[in-house]
Design an enzyme around this catalytic site. Sequence first.
Site, mmCIF file in Angstrom:
data_model
loop_
_atom_site.group_PDB
_atom_site.id
_atom_site.type_symbol
_atom_site.label_atom_id
_atom_site.label_comp_id
_atom_site.label_asym_id
_atom_site.label_seq_id
_atom_site.Cartn_x
_atom_site.Cartn_y
_atom_site.Cartn_z
ATOM 1 C CB THR A 1 -76.064 12.368 -10.611
ATOM 2 O OG1 THR A 1 -76.904 11.449 -10.861
ATOM 3 C CG2 THR A 1 -76.157 12.633 -9.069
ATOM 4 C CD GLU A 2 -75.788 9.421 -14.729
ATOM 5 O OE1 GLU A 2 -76.204 9.101 -15.845
ATOM 6 O OE2 GLU A 2 -75.408 8.567 -13.954
#
Length: 369
Positions: free
Chosen positions: A257-258
Amino acid sequence: MKFIKPYLFAFTVLLSVSCTSQKEKPNLKNVYKNDFYIGTALDLNQINEKNKKEDSLIRKEFNAITAENIMKAMFTHPQKDKYDFTLSDKFVEYGEKNKMFIHGHTLIWHSQLAPWMQKIADSTEMKAFMKDHITTIVSKYKGRINSWDVVNEALNEDGTLRKSIFLNTLGERYLVDAFKLAEKADPKVDLYYNDYNIEEPAKRAGAIALIKKIKTEGGKVDGVGIQGHWRLESPSLEEIEKSILEYSALGLKVAFTELDITVLPNPWDLKGADVNQNFEGSEKMNPYPKSLPDSIQNKLAERYASIFKLFLKHKDKISRVTFWGVHDGQSWLNNWPIKGRTNYPLPFDKDLKHKKAYDSLLTLKETKK
């Protein structure tokens, strides 16, 4: 007719050159379109489409978006009796306009709370806040946001629960309640638990136990978000792969996600990706203030390629891969854990030019054909 044929020939040649030119310019979202979403985190200026060149790059390369900051509690719910959806509305509209997968980040997080939230001291008031906050936000974007980070970073490095304001006032029950409230507000939206370092053994075990508990007690958890704030040498591909397999075995979608990869040295006592950690800078800690040497560019490209090769191996388990920022100049790693450094963690540099890391991701797909 004699005079028309040369023009037709010339037009055919131009059309052929144009098609060839288009074929010679692949992009991330298209080459991985049959594997998983390729996302990026948008900052305030990008959501407001301030820079046409950046906007063009975002729309060309990515088919999923996350708001880097503007959907966090301090911005969406600045006062107890006041919500502000001005920026989050623009973010959702941007995704809809460009037919992108829209991810909401984040509902319950111990950091970046509005000052009034930090003063909540008793369980009754905290329970009321959580119900109002989650229900209001998720309901507002029902059917428009595709997935949510319901709870963010609830664990310590050893896998135990972080002593946040939520744990202190409500105990472990807040985790189950958060997911139940989100599901009730939008039964069809995908709900994620999101955290950093949950590919490391101890914290992974804690995340698995946490998710099992939530599900056992009736909470709906559709996926796990592994943040992926990584380094050139670690974590190992073996631990990343174990994590994909172990989370997937719970019936979860796995998202990265990041994702970003620091190329700089970090303090020896740095722990995880806690934004509250800061250390004093030095020349040794900022070795590439002007540009990145080719040798490190190559290492970064090789690291990204090896990671994505693993992702492709398990593409049936992975829902989305999101880079934490569009380009190096935007990256939070320029100021964390030491302020004022120059980092180069993403496939695009500060001038929006693609790096060897970007090329390696496209080449990886070409060699798979």
